[in-house]
Design a protein around this motif. Structure first.
Motif: not given
Length: 248
Positions: A35-42, A111-119, A125-130
């Motif tokens: 199980c992997v967080a979408s944040t690191v995939v993105s 699902g757009i995130d504003r936390s932990n985005v250093p760059d 979110l990933p374009e196609d998470p599956s």
């Protein structure tokens, strides 16, 4: 069944080989589920953006102004523009934006995130998470669930949900099986990818102490029919239909 976090992963950046980074830190066993967080995939897929990448249009400016009038907080119309561009539909525009992503997931702000985005300012979110899950599954030889956190109607708080999966069905179908009294089950379809995502989220944690990858071990799908259905079909979604007609 037990779960454990993958320790020692570095901050992920665009172009990083996420599968190799995880593989170097885990000795996988047969039947494991990652199980992997979408944040690191993105992040690995280069989905970090700045506000300047989105030019606000009339619709996004109207949404931002309306939200600002409701909440009293300043709203950047470029964020609303990013949500619009990531969505197939905005079901609700106020007092929050509820969007249908292009891959079928319904969530606040697409699902757009504003936390932990250093760059960057925003992490999409990933374009196609599956498809992302499939690439990881092919590389690692295990089933993969890409997770995110999401709120729930009628309840406070957030929980982990699956936004993509590969190497296993999304759900197991108990219909046609029987309960302990011999009654045939007629409606029970268990969303196992969501349940694994929720369990993994308990282990992964949140904020600056979170660990984005969790291994599920000694869990079996069992002798059940499987289904790839997770996101409810639009024509059967009475809640979506009701929200379209709702005005704040």
């Amino acid at each position: 069944m037990h779960l454990f976090a993958v320790d020692g992963l570095p901050e992920i950046a665009a172009g990083d080989d996420l599968a190799a980074l995880i593989d170097a830190r885990v000795e996988f066993e047969d039947g494991d589920v990652l199980c992997v967080a979408s944040t690191v995939v993105s992040k690995a897929e280069g989905r970090s953006y700045d506000y300047e990448d989105f030019e606000a249009g009339e619709w996004s400016r109207d949404i931002a102004a309306r939200l600002e009038s409701i909440t009293g907080d300043e709203k950047d119309p470029r964020f609303a523009q990013a949500v619009i561009e990531e969505s197939e539909e905005l079901i609700v525009e106020a007092p929050f934006i509820l969007a249908v992503t292009k891959f079928g997931h319904i969530t606040v702000n697409a699902g757009i995130d504003r936390s932990n985005v250093p760059d960057g300012d925003l992490l999409l979110l990933p374009e196609d998470p599956s498809a992302s899950a499939q690439r990881l599954s092919d590389a690692l030889g295990v089933a993969v669930v890409v997770t995110d956190t999401s709120g729930r109607p009628f309840r406070y708080g957030q929980r982990g949900v699956a936004v993509g999966w590969a190497g296993m069905p999304a759900s197991r179908d108990w219909r046609g099986e029987h309960d302990r009294d011999g009654r045939e089950l007629g409606v029970t379809v268990q969303s196992v990818v969501d349940e694994l995502a929720g369990a993994a989220n308990l282990v992964a944690g949140e904020g600056d102490g979170g660990t984005p990858a969790v291994i599920v071990r000694d869990w079996e799908f069992g002798e059940h029919d499987g289904s790839e259905n997770l996101f409810r079909d639009e024509e059967d979604d009475i809640v979506r239909e009701a929200l379209r007609d709702w005005e704040f």
